[in-house]
Scaffold this active site. Structure first.
Site, mmCIF file in Angstrom:
data_model
loop_
_atom_site.group_PDB
_atom_site.id
_atom_site.type_symbol
_atom_site.label_atom_id
_atom_site.label_comp_id
_atom_site.label_asym_id
_atom_site.label_seq_id
_atom_site.Cartn_x
_atom_site.Cartn_y
_atom_site.Cartn_z
ATOM 1 N N GLY A 114 -2.510 -3.163 -13.779
ATOM 2 C CA GLY A 114 -3.033 -2.739 -13.857
ATOM 3 C C GLY A 114 -4.083 -1.979 -14.746
ATOM 4 N NE ARG A 162 -4.190 -1.548 -6.847
ATOM 5 C CZ ARG A 162 -3.321 -2.341 -7.481
ATOM 6 N NH1 ARG A 162 -2.791 -2.764 -8.678
ATOM 7 N NH2 ARG A 162 -2.126 -2.526 -6.574
ATOM 8 N NE ARG A 191 0.878 -6.530 0.245
ATOM 9 C CZ ARG A 191 0.263 -7.784 0.193
ATOM 10 N NH1 ARG A 191 -0.908 -6.949 0.574
ATOM 11 N NH2 ARG A 191 1.238 -8.373 -0.681
ATOM 12 C CG ASP A 242 -2.383 -9.806 -12.085
ATOM 13 O OD1 ASP A 242 -1.263 -9.672 -12.407
ATOM 14 O OD2 ASP A 242 -2.363 -10.258 -11.651
ATOM 15 C CG HIS A 265 0.690 -10.222 -5.509
ATOM 16 N ND1 HIS A 265 0.777 -11.875 -5.927
ATOM 17 C CD2 HIS A 265 0.809 -10.531 -4.189
ATOM 18 C CE1 HIS A 265 -0.092 -12.106 -4.160
ATOM 19 N NE2 HIS A 265 0.186 -11.290 -3.461
ATOM 20 N NE ARG A 308 -2.313 -6.214 -2.585
ATOM 21 C CZ ARG A 308 -3.175 -5.036 -2.279
ATOM 22 N NH1 ARG A 308 -2.938 -3.593 -2.238
ATOM 23 N NH2 ARG A 308 -3.148 -5.545 -0.938
ATOM 24 C CE LYS A 331 -1.958 -13.741 -9.252
ATOM 25 N NZ LYS A 331 -0.842 -13.277 -8.329
#
Length: 379
Positions: free
Chosen positions: A286, A308, A165, A284, A253, A256, A229
């Site tokens: 966005g 987020r 990242r 999940d 993720h 990420r 997941k």
């Protein structure tokens, strides 16, 4: 909190309060951030097909997952560095989720530890397990999660390697999963130690060795429902069903992990089809608006997880900010359902959405035009 009349106010407050390094950590993603933007683009590429002339005076946005009643089809995704956003960390999120009527998925990297969260928050919780190959460690962890009273285990499969990242590397933000050494050095050490005929060291690589057999051991030892997941293709969804997974969690993720992946809303229909009703599907990637949630439900998801949006809300106003975020999402979902012409989530199906060209460039903040305008005005 009257100071947050909209979700945009929450996001802006988070940007104002957070150090730039933490804001970037929460908001952005890996390398080119293509996966991050595709998550948003896949949602913006869906338009609603509403129905009219229907009595929508009794809208009820609740649902149920793993026997847990959810006030709205929104859960709190696991956030490993949640203590950067609120001093109480995972306890703050779990308490708020339970007070509102939903569930926190507690990250295995979160502070405080899972046992403390369970003691402080006696309601339903799900533990996000980051797998390690050491059997004694894994057994002890699973036994501890069961003893603490967790209702399910979410096996995290998509983040075996901690990705590059680059914003975080540039800012040197200290996060829960940050590594002191490169993976290249671990792999070189492993090859070197194996060249003398001895078993090579797996130091630093234990999280990379997850298998279907490991997932089955976790399921059998715990006796708990298992959420897998990180599923993003039909082939893995079918394998998940074959291995007794109870809930398939579609996730890249949050953009990420692997860069240049498909958007999660884009792959959702094929996952739902592959699951064939033998496992519930959650997602999940966005999702920040009530309309985003309704798109996912229309395509077959039981619930949406938010990372987020949860993080921005905690940063903006602590537990009160998170509660306000959930309340605003509930309002958006109720209004959206009424305008679509449905009273129950079960009435939604793929006929309520169709593919279109998006009207804005994808960005993690593109669902918040006022926030984007304010940021642009600062430049």
């Amino acid at each position: 909190m009257s100071e947050f009349p909209t979700l945009q106010d929450i996001v802006w407050a988070a940007r104002e309060k957070l150090p730039r390094s933490v804001w970037d950590f929460v908001t952005f993603g890996t390398e080119t951030e293509t996966s991050l933007r595709r998550n948003r683009r896949s949602l913006d590429s869906l338009a609603f097909v509403p129905r009219v002339m229907r009595d929508v005076s009794e809208v009820q946005p609740d649902t149920c997952l793993l026997g847990i009643n959810l006030r709205i089809p929104v859960m709190l995704a696991p956030v490993g560095s949640i203590a950067l956003l609120d001093p109480a960390g995972a306890v703050a999120a779990a308490r708020t989720a339970q007070s509102f009527g939903t569930v926190q998925i507690v990250s295995g990297f979160a502070a405080p530890d899972y046992a403390t969260v369970a003691r402080e928050c006696p309601g339903p919780l799900i533990y996000a397990l980051h797998p390690r190959a050491e059997q004694p460690f894994l057994n002890e962890l699973v036994d501890g999660v069961v003893a603490a009273g967790y209702r399910a285990i979410a096996f995290v499969s998509e983040a075996a390697y901690y990705s590059r990242r680059e914003r975080d590397l540039m800012s040197q933000v200290q996060t829960a999963g940050k590594r002191a050494r490169s993976y290249g050095s671990y792999l070189a050490q492993q090859r070197s130690e194996g060249s003398d005929g001895k078993s090579p060291s797996k130091e630093g690589l234990l999280g990379t060795m997850a298998t279907w057999e490991m997932l089955q051991r976790v399921k059998e030892r715990s006796g708990l429902p298992v959420v897998l997941k990180g599923v993003t293709c039909a082939a893995d969804a079918r394998l998940a069903v074959e291995h007794g997974v109870d809930v398939i969690y579609v996730s890249n993720h949050g953009g990420r992990a692997l860069d240049h992946a498909r958007g999660t809303a884009q792959v959702l229909p094929e996952i739902v089809d592959a699951a064939g009703g033998k496992a519930d599907v959650i997602i999940d990637g966005g999702f920040v608006r009530g309309t985003d949630v309704l798109k996912a439900v229309s395509l077959g998801a039981k619930a949406v997880c938010m990372g987020r949006m949860q993080s921005w809300a905690l940063a903006a106003g602590g537990p009160d900010g998170l509660m306000r975020m959930l309340e605003l999402l509930e309002e958006e979902i109720i209004i959206g359902m009424g305008l679509l012409g449905v009273n129950r989530l079960s009435e939604l199906d793929p006929s309520y959405v169709e593919k279109v060209e998006p009207v804005v460039m994808p960005h993690p903040l593109s669902a918040f035009p006022v926030v984007m305008e304010r940021i642009a005005a600062e430049r």
